[in-house]
Design a protein around this motif. Structure first.
Motif, short mmCIF file in Angstrom:
data_model
loop_
_atom_site.label_atom_id
_atom_site.label_comp_id
_atom_site.label_asym_id
_atom_site.label_seq_id
_atom_site.Cartn_x
_atom_site.Cartn_y
_atom_site.Cartn_z
N LEU A 197 51.89 40.93 37.91
CA LEU A 197 50.25 41.23 38.43
C LEU A 197 49.86 40.27 36.68
CD1 LEU A 197 50.47 44.63 38.92
CD2 LEU A 197 49.03 43.52 39.98
N VAL A 198 50.81 40.88 35.61
CA VAL A 198 50.47 39.57 34.37
C VAL A 198 49.96 38.26 34.59
CG1 VAL A 198 50.73 39.20 32.23
CG2 VAL A 198 51.14 41.21 32.72
N GLN A 199 51.17 37.73 35.81
CA GLN A 199 51.08 36.14 36.01
C GLN A 199 49.60 36.01 36.73
OE1 GLN A 199 54.00 35.19 38.90
NE2 GLN A 199 54.06 32.84 38.14
N LEU A 200 49.24 36.66 37.19
CA LEU A 200 47.97 36.64 38.25
C LEU A 200 46.89 36.98 37.07
CD1 LEU A 200 48.92 38.79 41.87
CD2 LEU A 200 48.86 36.13 41.24
N LEU A 201 46.50 37.34 35.97
CA LEU A 201 45.27 37.00 34.99
C LEU A 201 45.72 36.06 34.88
CD1 LEU A 201 46.19 40.33 33.33
CD2 LEU A 201 44.87 40.82 34.87
N GLY A 202 45.80 34.89 34.90
CA GLY A 202 45.77 33.20 34.61
C GLY A 202 44.67 32.61 35.07
N SER A 203 44.06 31.79 34.43
CA SER A 203 42.93 31.34 34.62
C SER A 203 42.92 30.47 36.19
CB SER A 203 42.33 29.85 33.47
OG SER A 203 43.01 29.18 33.35
N ASP A 204 43.81 30.26 36.24
CA ASP A 204 44.65 29.52 37.90
C ASP A 204 44.26 30.25 38.80
OD1 ASP A 204 44.71 26.78 35.72
OD2 ASP A 204 47.76 27.31 36.22
N PHE A 205 44.51 31.56 38.79
CA PHE A 205 44.05 32.45 39.99
C PHE A 205 42.43 32.49 39.94
CE2 PHE A 205 48.52 32.17 38.76
CZ PHE A 205 49.19 33.06 39.51
N ARG A 206 42.42 33.01 41.16
CA ARG A 206 41.33 33.21 41.72
C ARG A 206 40.39 33.73 41.32
NH1 ARG A 206 40.54 33.88 47.58
NH2 ARG A 206 40.21 36.21 47.85
N ALA A 207 39.21 34.56 40.76
CA ALA A 207 38.76 35.55 39.90
C ALA A 207 38.77 36.93 40.38
CB ALA A 207 36.79 34.96 40.00
N ASP A 208 38.88 37.28 41.74
CA ASP A 208 39.01 38.17 42.32
C ASP A 208 40.37 38.65 42.39
OD1 ASP A 208 39.39 36.09 44.74
OD2 ASP A 208 38.68 37.54 46.43
N VAL A 209 41.35 38.02 42.33
CA VAL A 209 42.74 38.18 42.28
C VAL A 209 43.60 38.38 40.87
CG1 VAL A 209 45.00 37.18 42.26
CG2 VAL A 209 43.08 36.51 44.07
#
Length: 349
Positions: A197-209
């Motif tokens: 989940l922390v990895q998905l906080l990165g700016s490379d991921f879509r905002a809603d993710v």
């Protein structure tokens, strides 16, 4: 049936009219094995659209749609039919406790969990995770059944960085809801969800993710010491702070501030967490969230976090003053704000 599908989309009056004309029993019958896959898919699609109107949910269930849709989740159905049937169950379960219970009683949960697996295409995984999310919402019995069916490890696998955004978002959203049960919090962490989940906080991921990920972390970390330690160990704080920005939806802003407030007050390693939160730029962002255009819930959460950061060490108090927090907090003491916001602001001062 595609005509009924088109008529029902985004048109509440047509949804009621189609149901009143007697379409629901006929559509349910078309879910059966005598129909072609194309017809089953069209019927399930139409029922899903009709069920987004609250007035139709009970009628669709009463007509026997739930067992029919569950049958379409089985491996002998095409993936297109499986995705559409799971989507219809998603809509039937949304905000409807009786349908949630009926879908569980019909045995649909293990079928939906199976569809989360790596052999399913992305659209099936998205629909299955979404259906499980709606089944778990405000329903502790279903949350337990979903966990018992093995959903948690399967959902964690769907958080992978290389997977489609829709899959990531629905997997994180379902884990967020499952974490509302205390017994699931530890199981979700043990399955490896927190680093993912922390990895998905990165700016490379879509905002809603990113939004779904931070809300899941909030539900996992608040009032759970082991999970809180895992959140900080995964270096989540800087990425979480970035979601305090004004472009995030209010519900995400509130969830982000609530998670950070816990890390800054009730958690272990409080002093280090406060310093990390401040260094990541939280204070200017929080001051922005105190603005009049923010919702009362966001203002309260932001003020509460600022109050936690203002407690020693002294450099946080200095930073708070420099950022103009005092004036913003004093404004919240006025009669135009809610009593909860006033209390949070007074406590921060």
């Amino acid at each position: 049936m595609s005509a009924l599908h088109r008529l029902a989309i985004d048109h509440a009056q047509n949804k009621v009219a189609i149901a009143a004309a007697g379409a629901i029993p006929s559509l349910v019958k078309l879910l059966g094995p005598a129909s072609s896959a194309q017809t089953q898919k069209a019927a399930a699609d139409a029922l899903g659209n009709l069920s987004t109107h609250a007035q139709n949910k009970a009628a669709i269930a009463a007509a026997g749609a739930i067992p029919g849709l569950m049958k379409l989740l089985e491996p002998n159905s095409s993936t297109g039919v499986q995705a559409t049937a799971a989507g219809a169950l998603l809509d039937l379960a949304a905000d409807h406790a009786l349908n949630q219970a009926a879908i569980n009683s019909a045995g649909a949960i293990p079928h939906l969990v199976l569809l989360l697996g790596p052999d399913s295409p992305a659209d099936v995984q998205v629909a299955a995770a979404g259906a499980l999310c709606n089944l778990a919402s405000n329903n502790g019995q279903n949350r337990a059944a979903i966990a018992a069916a093995g959903a948690i490890p399967a959902l964690v696998q769907l958080l992978g960085a290389d997977l489609p955004a829709g899959v990531q978002k629905n997997a994180a959203g379902t884990l967020c809801i499952l974490a509302n049960s205390a017994q699931n919090q530890a199981a979700i962490s043990v399955a490896g969800a927190i680093p993912a989940l922390v990895q998905l906080l990165g700016s490379d991921f879509r905002a809603d993710v990113r939004w779904a990920a931070v809300m899941a972390l909030r539900n996992l970390g608040v009032y759970h010491a082991q999970n809180e330690a895992a959140v900080t160990a995964a270096y989540a704080i800087p990425a979480v702070v970035q979601l305090l920005n004004p472009h995030s939806p209010p519900i995400v802003q509130e969830a982000t501030a609530t998670l950070l407030r816990y890390l800054a007050s009730d958690a272990q390693n409080v002093a280090q967490n406060r310093a990390t939160i401040t260094a990541a730029g939280a204070i200017p962002a929080l001051v922005q969230l105190l603005a009049p255009e923010s919702s009362a819930d966001v203002q309260k959460a932001a003020a509460s976090l600022l109050g936690s950061l203002a407690i020693n060490p002294s450099h946080n108090q200095v930073a708070t003053g420099i950022a103009g927090t005092i004036a913003a907090l004093v404004r919240l003491l006025g009669s135009e704000t809610s009593e909860d916001v006033q209390a949070a602001a007074a406590s921060a001062l």
